[in-house]
Design an enzyme around this catalytic site. Structure first.
Site, PDB file in Angstrom:
ATOM      1  N   CYS A 127       0.822  -1.194   0.000  1.00  0.00           N
ATOM      2  CA  CYS A 127       0.000   0.000   0.000  1.00  0.00           C
ATOM      3  C   CYS A 127       0.863   1.254   0.000  1.00  0.00           C
ATOM      4  O   CYS A 127       2.098   1.175  -0.016  1.00  0.00           O
ATOM      5  CB  CYS A 127      -0.903   0.014   1.238  1.00  0.00           C
ATOM      6  SG  CYS A 127      -1.820  -1.523   1.480  1.00  0.00           S
ATOM      7  N   ARG A 139      -4.844   1.314  -0.662  1.00  0.00           N
ATOM      8  CA  ARG A 139      -4.695  -0.129  -0.455  1.00  0.00           C
ATOM      9  C   ARG A 139      -4.528  -0.909  -1.751  1.00  0.00           C
ATOM     10  O   ARG A 139      -5.271  -0.732  -2.715  1.00  0.00           O
ATOM     11  CB  ARG A 139      -5.906  -0.693   0.297  1.00  0.00           C
ATOM     12  CG  ARG A 139      -5.700  -2.165   0.684  1.00  0.00           C
ATOM     13  CD  ARG A 139      -6.909  -2.762   1.358  1.00  0.00           C
ATOM     14  NE  ARG A 139      -6.606  -4.125   1.805  1.00  0.00           N
ATOM     15  CZ  ARG A 139      -7.504  -5.075   1.978  1.00  0.00           C
ATOM     16  NH1 ARG A 139      -8.776  -4.819   1.757  1.00  0.00           N
ATOM     17  NH2 ARG A 139      -7.131  -6.281   2.381  1.00  0.00           N
ATOM     18  N   GLY A 193       3.034  -3.142   3.386  1.00  0.00           N
ATOM     19  CA  GLY A 193       3.973  -4.258   3.389  1.00  0.00           C
ATOM     20  C   GLY A 193       3.333  -5.572   3.778  1.00  0.00           C
ATOM     21  O   GLY A 193       2.120  -5.733   3.734  1.00  0.00           O
ATOM     22  N   GLU A 194       4.180  -6.508   4.169  1.00  0.00           N
ATOM     23  CA  GLU A 194       3.725  -7.834   4.565  1.00  0.00           C
ATOM     24  C   GLU A 194       4.522  -8.308   5.771  1.00  0.00           C
ATOM     25  O   GLU A 194       5.755  -8.154   5.816  1.00  0.00           O
ATOM     26  CB  GLU A 194       3.929  -8.847   3.428  1.00  0.00           C
ATOM     27  CG  GLU A 194       3.280  -8.479   2.101  1.00  0.00           C
ATOM     28  CD  GLU A 194       1.767  -8.542   2.127  1.00  0.00           C
ATOM     29  OE1 GLU A 194       1.213  -9.104   3.093  1.00  0.00           O
ATOM     30  OE2 GLU A 194       1.136  -8.021   1.182  1.00  0.00           O
ATOM     31  N   ASP A 242      -2.946  -9.428   8.090  1.00  0.00           N
ATOM     32  CA  ASP A 242      -1.721  -9.225   8.867  1.00  0.00           C
ATOM     33  C   ASP A 242      -1.698  -7.827   9.478  1.00  0.00           C
ATOM     34  O   ASP A 242      -1.025  -7.585  10.488  1.00  0.00           O
ATOM     35  CB  ASP A 242      -0.473  -9.468   8.007  1.00  0.00           C
ATOM     36  CG  ASP A 242      -0.375  -8.544   6.803  1.00  0.00           C
ATOM     37  OD1 ASP A 242      -1.423  -8.074   6.322  1.00  0.00           O
ATOM     38  OD2 ASP A 242       0.748  -8.309   6.331  1.00  0.00           O
ATOM     39  N   GLY A 248      14.677 -12.111  -7.280  1.00  0.00           N
ATOM     40  CA  GLY A 248      15.996 -12.511  -6.793  1.00  0.00           C
ATOM     41  C   GLY A 248      16.864 -11.346  -6.366  1.00  0.00           C
ATOM     42  O   GLY A 248      18.054 -11.529  -6.080  1.00  0.00           O
TER      43      GLY A 248
END
Length: 608
Positions: free
Chosen positions: A2, A50, A78-79, A102, A378
């Site tokens: 977000c 969001r 974020g996460e 979360d 990566g």
């Protein structure tokens, strides 16, 4: 994923400032295309855009928790990859949850642990909490700085946002770039906490910034430390694989479609292969995407940075792991489209791009967004495992400057107008920045001089260079509403590999030995044996011709960008004609065009 923004003012009634708050929030609509929300009280306002990833119906923000002494509100970007375990722990401590998000876990974690909630999180995050019980704001950023967060102290409070553009939308923030900001733009370093805009700061990774009526304070909750590595080679390889399996499993969790970015190098191929194994166990097929350029494989010419084209290795991996793969193939005209450059510069809020690497990344992400909302990357493996070629150059190893600058003399400001170059004195600035970085680097007692030097090189990359690349990745992906996750930035992996001695990181005589050995069983032999190759750049001369034509227009209209660069050098390039555009010239032209777009977008006042 977000965009967050806010305004704290202990003297002003912010309930009368909703139009300004909404304007700050709107600047980040691309970061959060799914929903918007604001929370406004007399001295505090929080804004949120969001991008729904977890608990699509239940994770709306700003999120508020009522307490007997007043509400606590949060906006979060974020996460938290360990939110399931944290929710279970908080339930055992008496907390009740009304959503599966979360976000609510983080908010409840704050109610339980206060600012120390950050120490419980595994993930990438930047969030703001307004605690009305104490009239206190907390700004908290993840350990590696994957998610951005800026703030701008004012006379009676602070402005904050995921991106500078949110702060600059407030009339209290002046669009001024001073000498330090210009140095930041042209030095290819990343000064911790420094933002390009005067008066603006960046919340440092692993840091909590607290604002209350008494002022502003910073607290660092995480930093790299030096500890003895006691595992032998086999145990180290096993531990790296164990961590990667756990990290990839956590970062595949999503309520929306996800994919992987695949370049055909060791880093992205390892993530792709491990993701494929995880998903095949659930009866799913991994989806992969790669960027390529029209005719690149057929006409590829080796250069000092790249020995081979990516295409054949990408397809080897896709076939080996049975991914649902798609190449995003770009032609010179698309890559040089002024609208694409404008979007890339707007995303970064600053003209410090990497030329066609930025445009191609933006276009890759834009194409991916048509299929997926989450992508695993990566990125950062070279910084963690020591993959760049200059890590292995004896001259660079002993150079008294940042390693990425040691092999590129004149890279810090050679394009600037002579008068400006003299005022900025970038060589002295870089030297001072380097000394500061060295002074803060951790040292392990008893380490050999060579091992100490290599630990320092790793530290410089993990605290300076990687932040430039992570910022680029975040801005380009969020500009199209794509969440890019970076497994190699998991702090457990970073800490473990940072403390592995250099002799162990290169035990097979090559770069990234630990990563190669830990994932070799999952990869095709061609990739296991491939040497390091950076993110691809087009070799098509037509791209340089396109740039030449656009810079010709800049010169004709006497664009403000010409006040920054060496105008005589630009005119010499124009006089030489489009056929004379080589790689260094092309980079020069890219920066001129970036500056031109930046001046047009922001109308900055440059004070040097």
């Amino acid at each position: 994923m977000c965009g967050i923004s806010g305004w704290i003012d202990y003297q002003r009634d912010l309930t009368r400032e909703r139009p300004v708050i909404d304007a700050m929030c709107r600047t980040m609509a691309c970061r959060g295309p799914d929903a918007a929300g604001t929370w406004v009280r007399p001295h505090a306002s929080l804004g949120h855009r969001r991008l729904a990833i977890i608990d699509l119906p239940g994770g709306a923000q700003p999120m508020e928790a009522d307490t007997p002494d007043g509400p606590v509100a949060m906006v979060y970007s974020g996460e938290a990859y360990n939110f399931t375990e944290l929710r279970d722990e908080l339930r055992r401590r008496g907390h009740r949850f009304t959503t599966d998000s979360d976000t609510e876990v983080v908010l409840r974690g704050y109610l339980e642990w206060g600012a120390e909630v950050a120490e419980h999180l595994n993930g990438m995050y930047a969030f703001a909490i307004w605690d009305s019980r104490t009239e206190k704001l907390l700004l908290i950023r993840d350990r590696m700085g994957v998610k951005p967060l800026y703030y701008y102290p004012t006379e009676h409070g602070v402005l904050f946002g995921s991106e500078p553009k949110a702060i600059l939308a407030n009339p209290l923030a002046e669009k001024v770039v001073d000498a330090d900001g210009m140095r930041e733009l042209f030095s290819m370093t990343k000064t911790p906490g420094q933002a390009v805009w005067a008066g603006m700061r960046e919340v440092q990774p692993g840091t909590v910034v607290t604002v209350d009526r008494t002022g502003l304070r910073e607290h660092t909750y995480w930093r790299l430390t030096a500890v003895e590595h006691t595992d032998d080679r086999d145990a180290s390889v096993a531990r790296v694989r164990e961590l990667l399996d756990d990290i990839v499993a956590r970062q595949l969790i999503s309520d929306v479609p996800r994919c992987v970015l695949l370049s055909g190098g060791l880093d992205s191929s390892a993530i792709t292969a491990l993701a494929a194994r995880q998903l095949s166990g659930r009866g799913e097929q991994v989806r992969s995407f790669a960027v390529d350029f029209l005719g690149q494989t057929e006409n590829f010419v080796p250069d000092p940075m790249r020995d081979t084209p990516d295409g054949p290795f990408v397809h080897d991996v896709a076939e080996h792991v049975d991914s649902l793969h798609q190449d995003i193939v770009l032609d010179p005209a698309t890559l040089a489209d002024p609208a694409v450059r404008r979007a890339a510069v707007a995303a970064r809020d600053m003209p410090m791009g990497l030329g066609d690497l930025d445009q191609s990344l933006y276009l890759l992400f834009k194409a991916i967004r048509g299929h997926s909302t989450v992508a695993l990357s990566g990125e950062s493996a070279d910084e963690v495992f020591g993959g760049y070629r200059w890590f292995h150059d004896p001259q660079v190893q002993q150079a008294d400057t940042f390693p990425w600058l040691a092999g590129a003399p004149g890279s810090t400001g050679g394009m600037l107008a002579p008068e400006l170059r003299n005022k900025l004195d970038l060589d002295a600035f870089v030297a001072d920045s380097y000394r500061s970085a060295v002074a803060e680097a951790p040292v392990l007692q008893g380490e050999s001089e060579f091992e100490r030097r290599m630990r320092l090189m790793c530290y410089l990359h993990l605290t300076r260079f990687v932040r430039i690349l992570l910022d680029r990745k975040d801005r380009m992906s969020m500009a199209v509403g794509l969440e890019v996750r970076v497994p190699f930035c998991d702090h457990r992996l970073v800490e473990y590999v940072f403390n592995a001695p250099w002799s162990l990181k290169t035990f097979d005589g090559r770069e990234k030995s630990l990563l190669r050995q830990a994932t070799a069983d999952a990869l095709p032999r061609s990739v296991v044996e491939r040497t390091k190759s950076p993110y691809p750049s087009t070799q098509d001369p037509e791209y340089g011709v396109e740039l030449f034509g656009q810079v010709s227009d800049v010169v004709r209209r006497q664009d403000p960008a010409l006040s920054i660069v060496d105008e005589q050098a630009v005119r010499q390039i124009m006089a030489a004609g489009p056929d004379a555009v080589d790689t260094p010239t092309r980079f020069f032209l890219e920066r001129v065009l970036d500056l031109s777009v930046w001046f047009d977008l922001h109308q900055p006042t440059v004070k040097v």
